[in-house]
Motif scaffolding. Structure first.
Motif: not given
Lengths: 529, 300
Positions: A64-66, A410, B69-72
């Motif tokens: 997953p990409v934030k 982050d 805080s991770g990706t989603t």
């Protein structure tokens, strides 16, 4: 209880209303597509120069990409301006991606672009011959000349199916030419004065492993892992190349002009390998549970490994200055665990190497020309490529120098998966721990080797496993039973080797080899080799 | 325990044994969970050097920090999961019980044929590709919340369990309701459902856990990251590592991608977060279990 019972009908009604609203929400996000368009009509639709930019979908695999939405918004500004299209990047996690793509293909669901390859169930060759992808041989010449010209012609041969190109090669930053060899922990090499420069075979490592075993009680001298089997997954070390899947019987020798297929498990090389590894295992150089161990990361992260296989080209004989920046795989960066790399083989391009990372255009894509234009844009517009691969400058990363960045913690992170997007060849930004000058120099070596390296004799040949499907399934079962225990040295080859070969034969290994031979002969005749 | 010790000699030993057995069994169930909890609270470095312990050697909340805080956003996934589980479970109970009630009544014609159609699907299904084609091409439910609910809306096994329960209800109750002038729906909502709390609770527990744990539907049909469910996120954390490791030689860059993936403690933290709320369902509904599961056996 009484009032609740009385209210029951209204509760139900409320639920129904709720479900209806969800239905409403759900369907409103559906894109307005008319599924009634016949497949042969799609290409006839001439690209009208309308105000409306075309939306292109691009499927790829990634963790997953934030913050993807923010980055895509910025990226789409560039794409819209350059080619009047927008890009919808669909990220699926790695483990589900191959299955998802194969489902989309079998259901004929349209997609414009997708990442694929010839490994890990991605099935580029099978899908291309099924007609899942668009033939982009001419489109590449017309709309993506730079993409086409970056990759040497000999390498384009490796992605052709029936003489046509179905995938654009994501020429990676590491190039194509690889060599197999080893990675040794520098501090031990120095401590035990191991002559690493002259190591050319597994056997040459024995004195080093022995010294480590005797001198370092907490260290595992050699990492064997069934995820990267030191025989079955590394044909090139033995001067061979695989035809189709690595582990299935039926390899060829790379210097064999006649291209004879044989069972790699019956060769002298394999018997020697078994002797060496059995010896290593008995002497305790290999972990006791190596055959069944799936997760090698903990040992690597804990710096417990003294030596393991590597893909070092160039190695430290080719380029001594690499020593200052090569570390053991997955050892914590801050600990700076230096490694020494030594290759056992000459640079070589295996048959399945060009198809490691490809971008394909879906057969049902409504805008194939635009899709290929987008491939070209991703491969030529560095600002766009860097934006999707690393994020926005100042927000997601800081520039240290022209080619070096520091990622900000982050924030947006593409998990180093830029190689799925397009050609990262000489367009990478390196993180702060890299010595850019050395890196560039070693890459230059690789790119030069790409033009001159030996190419597999079966480059461009695609094995169709359909006629021997049953045998392959049976052989697979036999391999699961024997291969890892034998190859890790866990069992005595004197006892089990003959049994293993016998079982392979019973499972139909010879049929598979004969079938491979037959197809290769036909392919040779057709291509005038 | 204390009371039982006062009993006569022979009973004590057997009671002790039985209690001991269950204490051991409970410990066997609890220790793995505690271990996961402990790993999630341990510093990653200490995990690598000291291995796993039931009590963290070096306490750290980094794992949870990564998870949040991770990706989603995990919180968003929580919202989606809770919504889907709540709405889905209630709708599942409603639809399944209506269907089961209908095919349990003797006065419904062709009820056995309908029942056969339902149970036929336990043994035979179309397979994955047709299912995918149906949802995407004909129902157009790709990328919608609705598919997450519809995917598990009716389960033939649950229909079977419920039908047998309804069959065991005395006909005379339903008849007397009818004589008193209650319509079919009134009878169903006012008489049948209140009498069936055990089976509703049992199936409710099953299905809410099934909804909670369903990641496969998301993996197939959800592309919009705002609709990711918790389990799907967790699944991708866990399996990405596996997949990439088994293909490490495919590309030099994969090695780098593997290095980006979260460590053991972050993965275990995500695991802990994902079992959180649903674990509370058990104590609440557990007492209905025994009663609900007796498939048409005679009940006292």
């Amino acid at each position: 209880m009484q009032p609740l019972k009385k209210r029951m009908p209204s509760v139900i009604a409320g639920l129904l209303v709720l479900s209806l609203t969800i239905v409403g929400c759900g369907t409103s996000s559906e894109p307005e597509t008319s599924p009634k368009v016949a497949e042969n009509q799609t290409t006839q639709e001439t690209e009208k120069k309308t105000e409306e930019p075309v939306e292109l979908t691009f499927y790829l695999a990634n963790s997953p990409v934030k913050d993807l939405d923010r980055i895509m918004e910025a990226a789409n500004k560039i794409i819209k301006e350059k080619i009047n299209a927008t890009l919808k990047l669909v990220v699926t996690d790695w483990s589900a991606y191959p299955q998802k793509m194969n489902l989309m293909i079998s259901s004929g669901e349209p997609f414009d672009l997708a990442f694929t390859g010839s490994w890990g169930e991605l099935n580029y060759f099978q899908n291309a011959s099924k007609g899942a992808y668009l033939d982009i041989t001419n489109l590449l010449d017309k709309y993506a000349p730079v993409t086409k010209s970056r990759v040497p012609d000999s390498i384009w041969q490796g992605v052709k199916v029936n003489g046509k190109i179905y995938g654009s090669i994501n020429y990676q930053v590491w190039g194509m030419a690889g060599a197999k060899g080893v990675q040794l922990r520098k501090d031990f090499v120095d401590k035990y004065n191991f002559d690493w420069k002259s190591a050319k075979t597994w056997n040459d490592l024995t004195p080093f492993l022995d010294a480590v075993k005797k001198g370092e009680p907490d260290i595992i001298p050699w990492e064997y892992s069934n995820q990267a089997d030191n025989f079955a997954d590394m044909p090139i070390i033995y001067g061979m190349d695989s035809v189709g899947d690595n582990k299935i019987p039926g390899w060829i020798r790379i210097n064999d002009k006649d291209i004879k297929v044989f069972n790699q498990y019956e060769t002298e090389e394999y018997k020697d390998y078994l002797k060496t590894f059995r010896n290593w295992y008995v002497n305790g150089y290999i972990k006791k549970d190596a055959a069944t161990m799936k997760d090698y990361l903990p040992d690597r992260k804990a710096k417990r490994i003294a030596a393991l296989y590597a893909n070092p080209y160039p190695d430290q004989v080719d380029m001594p200055e690499l020593g200052a920046q090569s570390f053991m795989s997955h050892a914590p960066a801050e600990d700076k665990v230096y490694s020494i790399t030594k290759r056992f083989t000459e640079p070589f391009i295996p048959a399945n190497s060009p198809s490691t990372a490809l971008v394909v255009v879906g057969a049902n894509s409504k805008h194939p020309e635009k899709a290929v234009e987008l491939i070209e844009l991703l491969n030529t517009d560095d600002a766009l490529f860097h934006l999707i691969a690393f994020g926005e400058e100042g927000k997601d990363y800081k520039k240290i120098s022209d080619k070096q960045i520091e990622m900000i913690k982050d924030m947006y992170n593409f998990n180093w998966s830029e190689w799925e997007l397009g050609q990262s060849y000489s367009r990478m930004l390196w993180d702060q721990n890299t010595n850019v000058a050395t890196q560039e120099k070693s890459l230059q070596m690789i790119y030069d080797a790409d033009k001159t390296a030996a190419v597999s004799p079966v480059m461009g040949f695609v094995f169709n496993s359909e006629p021997v499907k049953t045998q392959i399934a049976n052989v697979d079962a036999t391999l699961k039973e024997y291969l890892y225990t034998l190859d890790s040295g866990s069992v005595d080859p004197d006892k089990y080797y003959a049994e293993f070969i016998d079982k392979l034969k019973k499972a139909g290994a010879d049929d598979i080899i004969a079938e491979k031979q037959k197809q290769i002969d036909e392919w040779k005749a057709a291509n005038g080799k | 325990m204390v009371k039982s010790l006062k009993l006569k000699g022979e009973g004590v030993i057997s009671k002790l044994l039985i209690n001991l057995m269950f204490i051991v069994y409970s410990a066997m169930c609890l220790i793995p969970v505690l271990l996961v909890l402990s790993i999630s609270l341990t510093n990653e470095k200490s995990l690598l050097t000291d291995g796993y312990h039931l009590f963290p050697k070096e306490f750290s909340l980094i794992g949870y920090q990564y998870a949040f805080s991770g990706t989603t956003s995990i919180l968003n996934a929580y919202k989606i999961t809770i919504l889907v589980t709540a709405v889905g479970s209630i709708l599942h109970l409603l639809v399944t019980s209506m269907m089961s009630y209908a095919i349990s009544r003797n006065e419904v014609r062709y009820r056995n044929q309908v029942a056969f159609l339902v149970f036929f699907t336990i043994l035979f299904n179309g397979g994955l590709a047709p299912y995918y084609i149906l949802v995407t091409k004909y129902l157009h439910l790709k990328d919608s919340l609705l598919i997450l609910i519809i995917a598990l809306l009716v389960s033939p096994v649950h229909v079977l369990i419920m039908r047998n329960f309804f069959k065991a209800l005395p006909d005379s109750i339903i008849e007397s309701a009818r004589i008193d002038g209650s319509g079919e729906f009134m009878t169903y909502f006012r008489i049948v459902l209140p009498l069936s709390t055990p089976v509703l609770a049992t199936i409710g527990l099953f299905i809410s856990i099934a909804y909670w744990n369903d990641w496969f539907t998301s993996a197939l049909f959800i592309e919009n990251n705002k609709l990711y469910t918790l389990q799907y996120l967790l699944q991708s954390l866990m399996t990405n590592i596996q997949y990439l490791m088994s293909n490490e030689q495919a590309s030099k860059t994969i090695e780098k991608s593997i290095g980006m993936l979260p460590g053991e403690s972050a993965r275990m933290a995500a695991t802990m977060l994902s079992i959180g709320p649903i674990i509370l369902m058990y104590p609440v509904l557990q007492r209905y279990f025994v009663k609900g599961l007796t498939l048409g056996a005679v009940k006292a």
